[in-house]
Motif scaffolding. Structure first.
Motif, PDB file in Angstrom:
ATOM      1  N   ARG A 184     -52.012  35.862 -28.835  1.00 40.88           N
ATOM      2  CA  ARG A 184     -50.744  36.599 -28.728  1.00 40.88           C
ATOM      3  C   ARG A 184     -50.863  37.958 -29.402  1.00 40.88           C
ATOM      4  NH1 ARG A 184     -46.395  33.858 -26.171  1.00 40.88           N
ATOM      5  NH2 ARG A 184     -45.480  35.922 -26.228  1.00 40.88           N
ATOM      6  N   TYR A 243     -54.316  30.434 -30.527  1.00 35.85           N
ATOM      7  CA  TYR A 243     -53.160  30.831 -29.716  1.00 35.85           C
ATOM      8  C   TYR A 243     -52.460  32.041 -30.351  1.00 35.85           C
ATOM      9  CZ  TYR A 243     -48.458  30.857 -27.803  1.00 35.85           C
ATOM     10  OH  TYR A 243     -47.280  31.266 -27.239  1.00 35.85           O
ATOM     11  N   SER A 267     -51.493  27.659 -25.352  1.00 37.86           N
ATOM     12  CA  SER A 267     -50.101  27.324 -25.675  1.00 37.86           C
ATOM     13  C   SER A 267     -49.818  25.873 -25.295  1.00 37.86           C
ATOM     14  CB  SER A 267     -49.138  28.282 -24.975  1.00 37.86           C
ATOM     15  OG  SER A 267     -49.114  28.024 -23.592  1.00 37.86           O
TER      16      SER A 267
END
Lengths: 228, 226
Positions: free
Chosen positions: A207, A203, A13
């Protein structure tokens, strides 16, 4: 590996937050205007980056599928499915960006050039994969079928590409070994965009993996509380 | 090795015997193929002089569509009637189950093509084929790859509610090399206009065929009902 991906989320992130604005700056300010195509050429930096991600995630689908077939743990099936979702996203973006670029430069929205055809076939492949997954539900057999399809698809893509090249060959072949075919500023911008999008893609995937791992836990808890 | 081949042949023969009793799949597939020839004429209003231009594409579309329907149907019947369970218990390597099924589908499709090709030649007003050997080679190599992948995916999609729709969706994108190569070789055979690319197409199809016979044979076990 999946746990490592989820663990790397913070680093990814931070990388995304730093790299995406950097690539935006480079694409719109730092890179020079292309002589004949003008400002439209700047689409190229995102086009290449999303296309690269499309191919990266198909590789991940195949790898996760293979591990799933060997280990038969649902986690890997979920990882493969998540990678395929991102693959569809990036290939769709590639096709849209390419089309927006082609309209002013080639004067058409679409041509049957080999790379376009291969990318379109890749898109169909991902959609078919997700359709199989959507219909799988709890069926172990269907999940294994999705994995088999993922592996067979990756083996097939080089043959598909080779055959459409043989079929016809106007896509600008910008990057060739030893000859980047563009000024260094453009090359650096392209490389930064590709890296930025790779980090963004990974990323998003981490998630997605986290969500899957949570939903797996919820399902396990539900099974404990509500034994049916 | 000998026992393995005998197992493959026995499995293929089992399907052939069942098919011979009803002739359902072969009749449906062959008549669908012929229907495509008619539809092509309706859709493009083809004059005799242009027949050769449309023939290779029409023939391959007919073969691919009819074959897909045929394989989906045969896999579905196996599923519904539980015909897969017996062989699944047989003490042979799982790849033999795939190869037996594949062999049956291959023979079935070649039979269908044997009926379809003369009709297509007449329907598209061809004066025969310039290079019959090349024509047969292209047709057989293309059909082989198509049937090999089709057998794997039909077997795997047979349990699905949406079998009929899902099979073409998963199969056709993967068949791009077969569709392009098959049409290129048949065009060269019909016109007699052989280029260096024709040889490349033949080799490409052969690579495709070998690859997608070997890989499904290894993976078939995973898609069987366990």
């Amino acid at each position: 590996m999946i746990r490592a991906m989820i663990g790397a989320q913070k680093a990814l992130s931070i990388g995304t937050v730093l790299l995406i604005p950097a690539s935006l700056y480079m694409v719109f300010v730092y890179a020079p205007n292309e002589a004949t195509m003008g400002v439209v050429q700047r689409i190229f930096y995102y086009h290449v980056a999303t296309a690269w991600n499309g191919y990266l995630f198909i590789g991940l689908v195949a790898l996760m599928s293979l591990i799933y077939l060997i280990r038969r743990e649902d986690t890997w099936n979920r990882a493969a499915r998540s990678a395929a979702e991102l693959g569809v996203l990036f290939i769709t973006l590639t096709l849209i960006a390419g089309s927006l670029w082609a309209r002013p430069v080639w004067n058409v929205w679409w041509t049957w050039d080999p790379r376009l055809v291969t990318t379109l076939i890749l898109w169909f492949f991902y959609v078919a994969y997700l359709l199989i997954q959507a219909g799988a539900g709890e069926s172990q057999r269907q999940k294994r079928f999705a994995a088999v399809f993922g592996i067979v698809g990756v083996i097939d893509i080089p043959l598909v590409h080779y055959s459409v090249v043989l079929w016809r060959s106007i896509h600008p072949n910008v990057v060739r070994p030893g000859n980047p075919g563009m000024p260094p500023e453009m090359l650096i911008t392209m490389i930064v965009s590709v890296i930025a999008f790779t980090v963004l893609g990974l990323y998003l995937w981490s998630r997605r993996l986290e969500v899957e791992s949570l939903s797996q836990r919820v399902e396990a808890l539900k099974a404990k509380v509500l034994p049916l | 090795m000998k026992a393995y081949l005998r197992a493959v042949l026995t499995l293929a023969r089992k399907d052939a015997l069942l098919e011979r009793k009803s002739l359902e799949t072969v009749t449906a597939t062959a008549s669908f193929t012929l229907l495509v020839a008619v539809l092509f004429h309706f859709a493009f209003d083809i004059r005799s002089a242009e027949g050769a231009r449309f023939f290779p594409g029409a023939l391959w579309i007919a073969v691919l569509f009819a074959g897909t329907i045929g394989m989906a149907r045969s896999a579905r019947i196996d599923e519904v009637e539980g015909r897969g369970r017996g062989p699944a218990l047989a003490p042979v390597d799982r790849s033999a189950l795939f190869l037996g099924k594949f062999l049956f589908h291959l023979v079935l499709m070649l039979l269908v093509e044997g009926v379809a090709v003369p009709v297509f030649i007449a329907a598209f007003a061809l004066r025969g084929v310039a290079l019959p050997h090349l024509f047969i080679a292209g047709l057989v190599l293309g059909t082989w790859g198509f049937v090999a992948l089709g057998t794997l995916l039909a077997g795997a999609t047979s349990g699905e509610r949406s079998t009929g729709l899902l099979l073409p969706l998963v199969l056709f994108p993967l068949l791009t090399p077969v569709a392009l190569g098959g049409v290129a070789i048949v065009t060269a055979a019909v016109t007699g206009d052989v280029t260096p690319a024709t040889g490349t197409w033949l080799r490409l199809l052969l690579v495709f065929d070998v690859l997608f016979t070997a890989v499904p044979a290894l993976l078939y076990e995973s898609v069987l009902e366990v």
